[in-house]
Design a protein around this motif. Structure first.
Motif, PDB file in Angstrom:
ATOM      1  N   MET A 276     -16.715 -14.129 -12.122  1.00  0.00           N
ATOM      2  CA  MET A 276     -18.054 -14.599 -11.804  1.00  0.00           C
ATOM      3  C   MET A 276     -17.892 -16.209 -11.589  1.00  0.00           C
ATOM      4  O   MET A 276     -18.916 -16.998 -11.359  1.00  0.00           O
ATOM      5  CB  MET A 276     -18.746 -14.575 -13.232  1.00  0.00           C
ATOM      6  CG  MET A 276     -19.608 -13.044 -13.247  1.00  0.00           C
ATOM      7  SD  MET A 276     -20.664 -13.006 -14.379  1.00  0.00           S
ATOM      8  CE  MET A 276     -22.023 -14.138 -14.031  1.00  0.00           C
TER       9      MET A 276
ATOM     10  N   LYS B  62     -16.847 -14.322 -18.452  1.00  0.00           N
ATOM     11  CA  LYS B  62     -17.416 -14.227 -17.181  1.00  0.00           C
ATOM     12  C   LYS B  62     -16.336 -14.494 -16.186  1.00  0.00           C
ATOM     13  O   LYS B  62     -16.120 -13.905 -15.061  1.00  0.00           O
ATOM     14  CB  LYS B  62     -18.220 -15.625 -17.142  1.00  0.00           C
ATOM     15  CG  LYS B  62     -19.629 -15.407 -17.697  1.00  0.00           C
ATOM     16  CD  LYS B  62     -20.272 -16.813 -17.803  1.00  0.00           C
ATOM     17  CE  LYS B  62     -21.547 -16.677 -18.608  1.00  0.00           C
ATOM     18  NZ  LYS B  62     -22.215 -18.035 -18.579  1.00  0.00           N
TER      19      LYS B  62
ATOM     20  N   ARG C 142     -21.401  -9.784 -11.631  1.00  0.00           N
ATOM     21  CA  ARG C 142     -22.488  -9.906 -12.542  1.00  0.00           C
ATOM     22  C   ARG C 142     -22.865  -8.470 -12.655  1.00  0.00           C
ATOM     23  O   ARG C 142     -23.421  -8.101 -13.807  1.00  0.00           O
ATOM     24  CB  ARG C 142     -23.809 -10.753 -11.691  1.00  0.00           C
ATOM     25  CG  ARG C 142     -24.647 -10.825 -12.655  1.00  0.00           C
ATOM     26  CD  ARG C 142     -25.544 -11.864 -11.794  1.00  0.00           C
ATOM     27  NE  ARG C 142     -25.483 -13.183 -11.881  1.00  0.00           N
ATOM     28  CZ  ARG C 142     -25.637 -14.134 -12.953  1.00  0.00           C
ATOM     29  NH1 ARG C 142     -26.173 -13.690 -14.069  1.00  0.00           N
ATOM     30  NH2 ARG C 142     -25.158 -15.395 -12.815  1.00  0.00           N
TER      31      ARG C 142
ATOM     32  N   GLU D 125     -17.145 -17.791 -21.469  1.00  0.00           N
ATOM     33  CA  GLU D 125     -16.549 -18.267 -20.314  1.00  0.00           C
ATOM     34  C   GLU D 125     -15.405 -17.446 -19.830  1.00  0.00           C
ATOM     35  O   GLU D 125     -15.192 -16.995 -18.611  1.00  0.00           O
ATOM     36  CB  GLU D 125     -16.191 -19.828 -20.213  1.00  0.00           C
ATOM     37  CG  GLU D 125     -17.358 -20.648 -20.153  1.00  0.00           C
ATOM     38  CD  GLU D 125     -18.426 -20.411 -19.083  1.00  0.00           C
ATOM     39  OE1 GLU D 125     -17.998 -20.323 -17.921  1.00  0.00           O
ATOM     40  OE2 GLU D 125     -19.658 -20.345 -19.210  1.00  0.00           O
TER      41      GLU D 125
END
Length: 466
Positions: A291, A286, A301, A283
């Protein structure tokens, strides 16, 4: 009616065909097969970079609003440009238009970056900013082709294809050249095509600019009708038949390339979905790419996929930021358009640079950022800027370039490249040199002459090498 080859087989007890087979065998030994051509090749000299990630901002970001501040442009807002303007322009423009964004110095290098890119600004000490880029074409179509292929009027191999032709690939289960969400306009497939180079040099598109990156896939990557075992039997039979044909007909690089493409497509069914699947990322990673925010999630992405492809040995990866409105092409509403565009890419790009560095990949990965041209310092309409191929900015990071450097300059207002000018051909020659290739030796014989990415031009900008 017999073919010439059949006639040689059936007449004179086949001695003519025996001689032909010997000649073809000699050619086969001299010419590399498509399979061996896909393998990694030795560069001409020691490379500084092993791969390229090209962050393409379609439409032409304004250099005077991003990485090339112009104090006189701010001072003389509303006045006439004091020097001679280009004889050929894309459209008429008016008076000088100051930048609506403030610039601030960052990092140990003290390089100025506009407030459009607060996250990239935190990485400025990794950047080599080339402020003296220039090209030849003021229209999107010609300028895109010039940037991607070296020619704005002819169908020529793209720079990614030339890189694969010269260096091969490091992963036999993935294409050597991948373009993520590419634009289908202004040259379309020609911007990642192989033209007259072997078919294996062709770029493989993942989706296109009209498809969200979360839905972008390689076409026909999954076979829902046949099992893997049955597909393997089919390919083995097809390969056997084609090899038997090659034994009769002699070397045929086109046929061998097609055989290899079938095999690669089969292997990609397993490798490509895994490489694209970012669900296994933490996480924190990301979030690093943005994201977790709908504004930055799409481009984030794309950048995260680029990193995953890079660490899996893909040689050339292009990431395109584009939409149906040509994205960075602000002929009007400069403030609104550039604010929106920069907000979508700023955090993902900074995340990519930080992630590559933390994994030890930035050292041998050349990251390139920019568009097909810049924008005029003069106003188009009330609050827009027109195309400007005469002077603009691109930057590099990693891959053996100097860190925290601003190279070259435009004039006092940002219209023309002035000091240490870098043409598109020079950019291509420099990229190839960073990858260990001499642009004058990377040639392919076609239609009676030797072609190269830089044609008969190109100067390697060694001053930016670390």
């Amino acid at each position: 009616m017999f073919s010439r080859r059949a006639m040689l087989q059936r007449s004179a007890a086949g001695f003519g065909h025996l001689a032909l087979a010997g000649m073809l065998a000699q050619q086969a030994n001299a010419a590399p097969s498509a399979t061996s051509a896909l393998a990694a090749k030795d560069p001409h000299f020691t490379p500084r970079a092993r791969r390229v990630i090209f962050l393409f901002m379609k439409g032409g970001p304004s250099h005077v609003d991003t990485f090339d501040p112009k104090p006189l442009l701010q001072r003389d807002d509303g006045l006439k440009y004091p020097y001679e303007e280009p004889r050929i322009k894309f459209a008429e423009t008016g008076k000088l238009l100051k930048s609506p964004w403030k610039f601030k110095q960052y990092g140990q290098s003290g390089l100025p970056v506009s407030e459009l890119f607060p996250n990239v600004a935190q990485c400025v000490d990794e950047l080599c900013i080339i402020r003296s880029m220039h090209g030849t074409n003021p229209a999107h179509g010609g300028a895109l082709l010039k940037l991607h292929t070296g020619s704005d009027v002819q169908v020529r191999p793209s720079m990614g294809s030339w890189v694969i032709y010269g260096l091969g690939t490091e992963n036999q289960n993935l294409p050597g050249f991948i373009t993520i969400c590419p634009t289908l306009a202004h040259g379309g497939v020609n911007n990642w095509g192989a033209a007259f180079l072997p078919a294996y040099c062709q770029g493989t598109p993942i989706g296109n600019a009209a498809v969200p990156s979360s839905q972008a896939m390689v076409k026909h990557i999954r076979n829902t009708h046949l099992t893997t075992a049955v597909q393997r039997e089919q390919l083995d039979l097809l390969a056997q038949m084609n090899r038997e044909h090659l034994q009769m007909s002699g070397p045929d690089l086109a046929l061998e390339g097609r055989i290899n493409s079938f095999e690669l497509a089969f292997r990609m069914q397993m490798a490509m979905p895994e490489a694209q699947d970012v669900s296994s990322e933490s996480e924190a990673t990301k979030k690093l790419y943005g994201m977790d925010n709908p504004v930055t999630a799409n481009f984030g992405r794309q950048c995260l996929m680029a990193r995953r492809f890079a660490e899996r040995g893909v040689r050339f990866i292009q990431v395109t930021h584009s939409d149906s409105e040509v994205q960075w092409d602000q002929h009007g509403s400069l403030y609104k358009g550039h604010t929106k565009n920069a907000a979508e890419v700023d955090k993902p790009i900074a995340g990519l640079l930080k992630d590559l560095k933390s994994r030890g990949l930035l050292e041998d990965t050349l990251v390139l950022w920019g568009g097909e041209f810049g924008r005029t310092p003069t106003a188009q309409g009330k609050d827009g800027r027109d195309h400007n191929p005469h002077g603009f900015t691109m930057w590099m990071a990693g891959g053996g370039v100097k860190r925290g450097l601003a190279y070259g300059s435009t004039d006092d207002y940002g219209y023309y490249a002035q000091e240490n000018k870098v043409h598109i051909h020079d950019l291509h020659a420099t990229i190839l040199a960073l990858l260990g290739m001499n642009h004058e030796k990377l040639t392919h014989r076609y239609a009676g002459r030797d072609f190269r990415l830089t044609d008969v031009h190109g100067h390697v900008v060694k001053e930016i090498f670390a």
